[in-house]
Design an enzyme around this catalytic site. Structure first.
Site, PDB file in Angstrom:
ATOM      1  N   LYS A   1      42.864  52.298  42.426  1.00 60.42           N
ATOM      2  CA  LYS A   1      41.623  51.618  42.827  1.00 60.42           C
ATOM      3  C   LYS A   1      41.247  52.070  44.233  1.00 60.42           C
ATOM      4  CE  LYS A   1      39.688  46.907  43.177  1.00 60.42           C
ATOM      5  NZ  LYS A   1      40.001  45.469  43.040  1.00 60.42           N
TER       6      LYS A   1
ATOM      7  N   SER B   1      40.732  39.875  39.781  1.00 58.80           N
ATOM      8  CA  SER B   1      40.230  41.248  39.653  1.00 58.80           C
ATOM      9  C   SER B   1      41.116  42.246  38.931  1.00 58.80           C
ATOM     10  CB  SER B   1      39.904  41.804  41.034  1.00 58.80           C
ATOM     11  OG  SER B   1      38.639  41.359  41.411  1.00 58.80           O
TER      12      SER B   1
ATOM     13  N   SER C   1      37.002  42.935  39.875  1.00 61.62           N
ATOM     14  CA  SER C   1      36.473  44.075  40.590  1.00 61.62           C
ATOM     15  C   SER C   1      37.180  45.385  40.278  1.00 61.62           C
ATOM     16  CB  SER C   1      36.542  43.825  42.094  1.00 61.62           C
ATOM     17  OG  SER C   1      37.902  43.720  42.507  1.00 61.62           O
TER      18      SER C   1
HETATM   19  N1  GLN Z   1      35.523  37.983  41.078  1.00 65.39           N
HETATM   20  C1  GLN Z   1      36.159  37.345  42.193  1.00 65.39           C
HETATM   21  C2  GLN Z   1      35.307  37.548  43.410  1.00 65.39           C
HETATM   22  O1  GLN Z   1      34.247  38.049  43.285  1.00 65.39           O
HETATM   23  C3  GLN Z   1      37.533  37.878  42.395  1.00 65.39           C
HETATM   24  C4  GLN Z   1      37.536  39.241  42.962  1.00 65.39           C
HETATM   25  C5  GLN Z   1      38.910  39.790  43.171  1.00 65.39           C
HETATM   26  O2  GLN Z   1      39.890  39.310  42.600  1.00 65.39           O
HETATM   27  N2  GLN Z   1      39.012  40.776  44.039  1.00 65.39           N
HETATM   28  O3  GLN Z   1      35.677  37.226  44.490  1.00 65.39           O
END
Ligand code: GLN
Length: 490
Positions: A79, A178, A154
């Site tokens: 990532k 994410s 994400s």
């Molecule tokens: N979707 C969640 C957010 O927007 C979690 C994102 C993540 O785990 N990095 O914060």
């Protein structure tokens, strides 16, 4: 079966037996990236030269039978929030365009030591803020199961790369879901380890008290292998734990017979798709048939996890992101009449809308006069959530629920409604706030779209989550299904 459709363990055996070389394997994966990369947009950067160098070095090790590790010669995607020395790393943000890290993340160094091969940096929501990958500062990612749908976020690029055969495995990061949510939406396995299990050194920070790096793989055993390689204490991350790392493969196949598994009633949230609820209830029954005793439990503060997260995570983000001012890293707008104007222009042009929204939310929540009402209150809620898990784990060994209330939705469906987007993580966020670990394992395919079962275990009990997930996987075929883009596994 094509090489890029196989698991780490399969390929490891073939590499050790000299049936294939790492260079051949790496080529096969790059051919798949060439074939479908335009469709998924899983990668922001492909590191072909680096991968080939690493594959050649791995082949040397394999030939000489010198220090051959489970990941030696295996092509892995990273990532874009993970720093790799001398390789552009942007965290999916324009503000880091052109940033070349002068050092590598600890997880990256550990994989290098294993002899893994780095395919490239995967697309993600900007600074990992999002649930659909549509907040990427560059371009959205498309789900390999249905290209008009999101892969989740994400870590959407990492998920799509594994689900499309553009990587054998990947690393993601999980602050509120994410890793688990995109794993669920793309039919792969994704694990968020306990906070402190994996070093965060070299991870571009979003919310430092919640961020964890973890594996995204084709099956549970591959996840255990990859976690084994990256877990453990790191003197460069003071929040990393010095607890010894157990042998995750040793207990993987022990089964669930005699285990007590809890089903939090709050996890069947309003708005859950009936198909998801069905699959989860079937999965729970199946684990019961495997010999687990199932009981309903309550995590009474689950409904306030999401609002608490959207104070704590933006608060930490507003502080972490203060460093991006154009003087030290990446993008600089230019043309400001003085330093303050230059900062403002750089941040205005460099950050996307969601990141700005979070910086404003966080700054507000931390500001004098509001701190007690918002930030302090959210921290108190966090303590209640930690207590909820503690109480539940006195009665049961692990918890079961859906990973995401819905299957993959259409691109654009939620971009105009931040709250609808935030609700994606309603069942994953509590594990981050509660300092426990969680894994998502494929448990259904409805109308061509994968569904994920989430197994949550106590802090530093990754072996329990893995063991339950493995028992489920061993009794089902869902993990063998391949996305149309990867092609049916023959
Ligand atoms: N979707 C969640 C957010 O927007 C979690 C994102 C993540 O785990 N990095 O914060």
């Amino acid at each position: 079966m094509k090489l890029y459709q196989r698991t780490i363990r399969d390929l490891h055996q073939m590499l050790v037996d000299r049936e294939i070389s790492s260079v051949e394997l790496t080529d096969a994966v790059f051919n798949q990236i060439d074939a479908v990369g335009d469709k998924t947009k899983a990668y922001l950067l492909v590191t072909r030269d680096l991968a080939l160098r690493q594959a050649k070095a791995a082949d040397e090790r394999l030939r000489a039978k010198r220090d051959v590790r489970p990941l030696t010669g295996i092509p892995i995607a990273l990532k874009d929030v993970l720093c790799v020395k001398d390789v552009a790393s942007t965290a999916g943000s324009k503000i880091l365009r052109g940033f070349i890290p002068p050092y590598s993340a600890t997880v990256v160094e550990r994989l290098e030591r294993e002899g893994a091969v780095f395919l490239g940096k995967t697309n993600c929501d900007e600074f990992a803020m999002g649930s659909s990958n549509e907040n990427s500062g560059y371009r959205p990612v498309h789900n390999p199961w249905a290209l008009d749908r999101v892969p989740g976020g994400s870590s959407g690029g990492s998920a799509a790369s594994v689900a499309s055969g553009e990587a054998i495995a990947a690393l993601g990061s999980d602050t509120g879901g994410s890793i688990r949510q995109p794993a669920a939406l793309t039919g792969i396995v994704g694990m968020k380890p306990t906070y402190g299990r994996v070093s965060r050194y070299g991870l571009i920070a979003f919310a430092s008290s919640l961020d964890q790096i973890g594996p995204m793989t084709r099956d549970v055993a591959d996840g255990a292998l990859l976690l084994q390689a990256i877990a453990g204490h790191d003197p460069r991350d003071s929040t990393s734990s010095s607890r010894p790392v157990p042998d995750y493969l040793a207990t993987l196949t022990d089964g669930v017979k005699g285990m007590r598994l809890g089903v939090p009633k709050e996890y069947f949230v309003a708005g859950m798709e009936p198909a998801v609820e069905h699959s989860i209830r079937d999965a729970i029954r199946l684990l019961e048939q495997q010999g687990a005793s199932i009981e309903e439990v309550s995590l009474p503060h689950s409904d306030v996890a999401l609002p608490a997260y959207y104070i704590i995570a933006p608060a930490e983000a507003s502080s972490n992101l203060a460093r991006y001012d154009g003087t030290r890293y990446g993008f600089q707008a230019g043309g400001g009449r003085n330093i303050i104007e230059e900062y403002m222009k750089t941040r205005q042009e460099g950050f996307g809308a969601e990141v700005k929204r979070r910086i404003m939310l966080g700054t507000y929540a931390l500001s004098s006069g509001y701190y007690d009402a918002y930030y302090l209150q959210a921290q108190k809620v966090r303590t209640l959530i930690i207590e909820d898990f503690r109480a539940a784990f006195t009665k049961v060994d692990a918890l079961l629920g859906a990973t995401s209330p819905t299957a993959a939705f259409e691109l654009g469906a939620k971009t105009q409604d931040p709250v609808a987007m935030y609700l994606n993580d309603i069942i994953t966020i509590p594990a981050n706030l509660g300092n426990v670990c969680g894994i998502s394992v494929p448990c259904g395919i409805v109308d061509g779209l994968p569904i994920g079962l989430q197994v949550i275990a106590p802090g530093f009990a990754e072996e329990i989550a893995l063991r339950v997930a493995y028992a489920f996987e061993a009794a089902t075929e869902f993990h063998r299904a391949r996305s149309p883009l990867m092609g049916a596994a023959a």
